[in-house]
Design a protein around this motif. Sequence first.
Motif, PDB file in Angstrom:
ATOM      1  N   TYR A   1      47.330 -14.858  17.303  1.00 40.19           N
ATOM      2  CA  TYR A   1      48.758 -14.252  17.978  1.00 40.19           C
ATOM      3  C   TYR A   1      48.511 -14.697  19.640  1.00 40.19           C
ATOM      4  O   TYR A   1      48.827 -14.015  20.287  1.00 40.19           O
ATOM      5  CB  TYR A   1      48.995 -12.965  17.829  1.00 40.19           C
ATOM      6  N   GLY A   2      47.982 -15.880  19.834  1.00 42.45           N
ATOM      7  CA  GLY A   2      47.847 -16.318  21.174  1.00 42.45           C
ATOM      8  C   GLY A   2      46.729 -15.588  22.149  1.00 42.45           C
ATOM      9  O   GLY A   2      46.931 -15.554  23.463  1.00 42.45           O
ATOM     10  N   GLN A   3      45.958 -14.830  21.477  1.00 45.83           N
ATOM     11  CA  GLN A   3      44.886 -14.124  22.240  1.00 45.83           C
ATOM     12  C   GLN A   3      43.715 -15.187  22.634  1.00 45.83           C
ATOM     13  O   GLN A   3      43.528 -16.001  22.094  1.00 45.83           O
ATOM     14  CB  GLN A   3      44.083 -13.016  21.417  1.00 45.83           C
ATOM     15  N   HIS A   4      43.353 -14.861  23.693  1.00 44.42           N
ATOM     16  CA  HIS A   4      42.098 -15.550  24.337  1.00 44.42           C
ATOM     17  C   HIS A   4      40.786 -15.479  23.682  1.00 44.42           C
ATOM     18  O   HIS A   4      40.722 -14.371  22.830  1.00 44.42           O
ATOM     19  CB  HIS A   4      41.798 -15.342  25.773  1.00 44.42           C
ATOM     20  N   ILE A   5      39.988 -16.608  23.658  1.00 43.78           N
ATOM     21  CA  ILE A   5      38.895 -16.683  22.619  1.00 43.78           C
ATOM     22  C   ILE A   5      37.517 -17.039  23.544  1.00 43.78           C
ATOM     23  O   ILE A   5      37.640 -18.132  24.555  1.00 43.78           O
ATOM     24  CB  ILE A   5      39.035 -17.675  21.705  1.00 43.78           C
ATOM     25  N   VAL A   6      36.658 -16.161  23.442  1.00 42.01           N
ATOM     26  CA  VAL A   6      35.446 -16.591  23.863  1.00 42.01           C
ATOM     27  C   VAL A   6      34.298 -16.759  22.854  1.00 42.01           C
ATOM     28  O   VAL A   6      34.089 -16.189  21.773  1.00 42.01           O
ATOM     29  CB  VAL A   6      34.856 -15.166  24.591  1.00 42.01           C
ATOM     30  N   VAL A   7      33.628 -17.825  22.601  1.00 42.64           N
ATOM     31  CA  VAL A   7      32.673 -18.121  21.931  1.00 42.64           C
ATOM     32  C   VAL A   7      31.241 -18.033  22.526  1.00 42.64           C
ATOM     33  O   VAL A   7      30.801 -18.146  23.482  1.00 42.64           O
ATOM     34  CB  VAL A   7      32.777 -19.852  21.560  1.00 42.64           C
ATOM     35  N   TYR A   8      30.188 -17.385  21.502  1.00 38.38           N
ATOM     36  CA  TYR A   8      28.963 -16.934  22.155  1.00 38.38           C
ATOM     37  C   TYR A   8      27.964 -17.793  20.859  1.00 38.38           C
ATOM     38  O   TYR A   8      28.099 -17.287  19.808  1.00 38.38           O
ATOM     39  CB  TYR A   8      28.705 -15.523  22.037  1.00 38.38           C
ATOM     40  N   HIS A   9      27.007 -18.579  21.639  1.00 38.10           N
ATOM     41  CA  HIS A   9      25.884 -18.914  20.655  1.00 38.10           C
ATOM     42  C   HIS A   9      24.756 -17.999  20.644  1.00 38.10           C
ATOM     43  O   HIS A   9      24.064 -17.882  21.773  1.00 38.10           O
ATOM     44  CB  HIS A   9      25.679 -20.194  20.751  1.00 38.10           C
ATOM     45  N   LEU A  10      24.657 -17.227  19.447  1.00 31.15           N
ATOM     46  CA  LEU A  10      23.405 -15.955  19.763  1.00 31.15           C
ATOM     47  C   LEU A  10      22.048 -16.655  19.624  1.00 31.15           C
ATOM     48  O   LEU A  10      22.021 -17.342  18.648  1.00 31.15           O
ATOM     49  CB  LEU A  10      23.372 -15.093  18.696  1.00 31.15           C
ATOM     50  N   ALA A  11      21.028 -16.151  20.352  1.00 24.57           N
ATOM     51  CA  ALA A  11      19.784 -16.628  20.277  1.00 24.57           C
ATOM     52  C   ALA A  11      19.249 -15.485  19.014  1.00 24.57           C
ATOM     53  O   ALA A  11      19.701 -14.523  18.893  1.00 24.57           O
ATOM     54  CB  ALA A  11      18.861 -16.352  21.407  1.00 24.57           C
ATOM     55  N   GLU A  12      18.073 -15.996  18.443  1.00 21.46           N
ATOM     56  CA  GLU A  12      17.464 -15.266  17.216  1.00 21.46           C
ATOM     57  C   GLU A  12      17.256 -13.980  17.820  1.00 21.46           C
ATOM     58  O   GLU A  12      16.597 -13.913  18.704  1.00 21.46           O
ATOM     59  CB  GLU A  12      16.369 -15.989  16.493  1.00 21.46           C
ATOM     60  N   GLY A  13      17.596 -12.770  16.980  1.00 19.42           N
ATOM     61  CA  GLY A  13      17.569 -11.432  17.482  1.00 19.42           C
ATOM     62  C   GLY A  13      18.335 -10.937  18.516  1.00 19.42           C
ATOM     63  O   GLY A  13      18.635  -9.613  18.678  1.00 19.42           O
ATOM     64  N   GLU A  14      19.225 -11.805  19.011  1.00 20.50           N
ATOM     65  CA  GLU A  14      20.573 -11.130  20.039  1.00 20.50           C
ATOM     66  C   GLU A  14      21.271 -10.599  19.100  1.00 20.50           C
ATOM     67  O   GLU A  14      21.780 -11.095  18.067  1.00 20.50           O
ATOM     68  CB  GLU A  14      20.972 -12.577  20.817  1.00 20.50           C
ATOM     69  N   THR A  15      22.124  -9.623  19.807  1.00 20.21           N
ATOM     70  CA  THR A  15      23.097  -8.437  19.103  1.00 20.21           C
ATOM     71  C   THR A  15      24.391  -8.667  19.967  1.00 20.21           C
ATOM     72  O   THR A  15      24.227  -8.464  20.940  1.00 20.21           O
ATOM     73  CB  THR A  15      22.460  -7.215  18.968  1.00 20.21           C
ATOM     74  N   VAL A  16      25.815  -8.607  19.076  1.00 22.60           N
ATOM     75  CA  VAL A  16      26.819  -8.265  19.729  1.00 22.60           C
ATOM     76  C   VAL A  16      27.314  -7.001  19.252  1.00 22.60           C
ATOM     77  O   VAL A  16      27.329  -6.965  17.946  1.00 22.60           O
ATOM     78  CB  VAL A  16      27.663  -9.668  19.428  1.00 22.60           C
ATOM     79  N   SER A  17      27.630  -6.191  20.106  1.00 23.15           N
ATOM     80  CA  SER A  17      28.400  -4.979  19.577  1.00 23.15           C
ATOM     81  C   SER A  17      29.698  -5.064  20.329  1.00 23.15           C
ATOM     82  O   SER A  17      30.116  -5.469  21.592  1.00 23.15           O
ATOM     83  CB  SER A  17      27.620  -3.734  20.436  1.00 23.15           C
ATOM     84  N   VAL A  18      30.679  -4.856  19.253  1.00 26.80           N
ATOM     85  CA  VAL A  18      32.110  -5.479  19.451  1.00 26.80           C
ATOM     86  C   VAL A  18      33.226  -4.604  18.513  1.00 26.80           C
ATOM     87  O   VAL A  18      32.727  -4.368  17.281  1.00 26.80           O
ATOM     88  CB  VAL A  18      32.233  -6.901  19.159  1.00 26.80           C
ATOM     89  N   GLU A  19      34.278  -4.253  19.058  1.00 28.54           N
ATOM     90  CA  GLU A  19      35.122  -3.848  18.225  1.00 28.54           C
ATOM     91  C   GLU A  19      35.785  -4.660  17.380  1.00 28.54           C
ATOM     92  O   GLU A  19      35.776  -6.016  17.227  1.00 28.54           O
ATOM     93  CB  GLU A  19      36.531  -3.465  19.017  1.00 28.54           C
ATOM     94  N   SER A  20      35.835  -4.261  15.927  1.00 29.55           N
ATOM     95  CA  SER A  20      36.258  -4.952  14.903  1.00 29.55           C
ATOM     96  C   SER A  20      37.734  -5.679  15.118  1.00 29.55           C
ATOM     97  O   SER A  20      37.627  -6.825  14.729  1.00 29.55           O
ATOM     98  CB  SER A  20      36.428  -4.041  13.581  1.00 29.55           C
ATOM     99  N   GLU A  21      38.712  -5.154  15.815  1.00 26.47           N
ATOM    100  CA  GLU A  21      39.761  -5.981  16.276  1.00 26.47           C
ATOM    101  C   GLU A  21      39.732  -7.174  17.057  1.00 26.47           C
ATOM    102  O   GLU A  21      40.615  -8.016  17.026  1.00 26.47           O
ATOM    103  CB  GLU A  21      40.750  -4.805  16.608  1.00 26.47           C
TER     104      GLU A  21
END
Length: 234
Positions: A88-108
Amino acid sequence: MLKFETVNELTLKVTCSGSDVLFTKAGAFIAGENTGAKNYTFEKVLFGPQNNIGQAIFGQLVRRVTGENLPLMKVNLNGDSVTYYANYGQHIVVYHLAEGETVSVESENILAFTQDCDYSVRFIGVGILSQKGLATSTLTAKGPNAYVAVLADGNPIVLSNVSSGSTISVDPDAVVCWIGKGHCDPQVTADVSWKTFIGQASGESYQFEWHGSTGVTVIIQPSERKGGIDVSID
């Protein structure tokens, strides 16, 4: 092998070399191309991306109870291809994680991730102060090809104290996600006084804070979730 890129900030481009598997928000596919007959297919993920059926069922129950339910689609990529995804036209951010790195994010806010990411849901006590709820989705890199694409309402900003050691303070309702080694959950600071209870609140009574020792990257959208705690008296 998969590679994530953004196109015009609003579309995720996924380049596949060989065969691989991709997980996306259900219905996010918008286009694709490859040589010869179409070599990718889609299927609904019934319980979750875990390979273990017991973990998958437990994860599904946790997501439903906490409101972190994420309708997922599995994309089976069987050869070289380029596919595109958006929401729906939302902006997108891409992140390439290093091993062991964690993203905490809302499911939506999750658009897509690779199978080198371990997906789970965990409880966070700080959620009671905002519309984020009591839980958050977690994606941890378990391999070198761990990509995550997240969604934001408007063009986001990215703040990091990994090199600077600075303190990052953010309105909880504007946070898209935070990234670091481990969970790196924020502290909550509150600015509540007698003025708050007579209708003279500043409108910024609480913030999430990460201090320099945490080493975190935070993605913030220029839009706030509606709600939160209103402790003023009209």
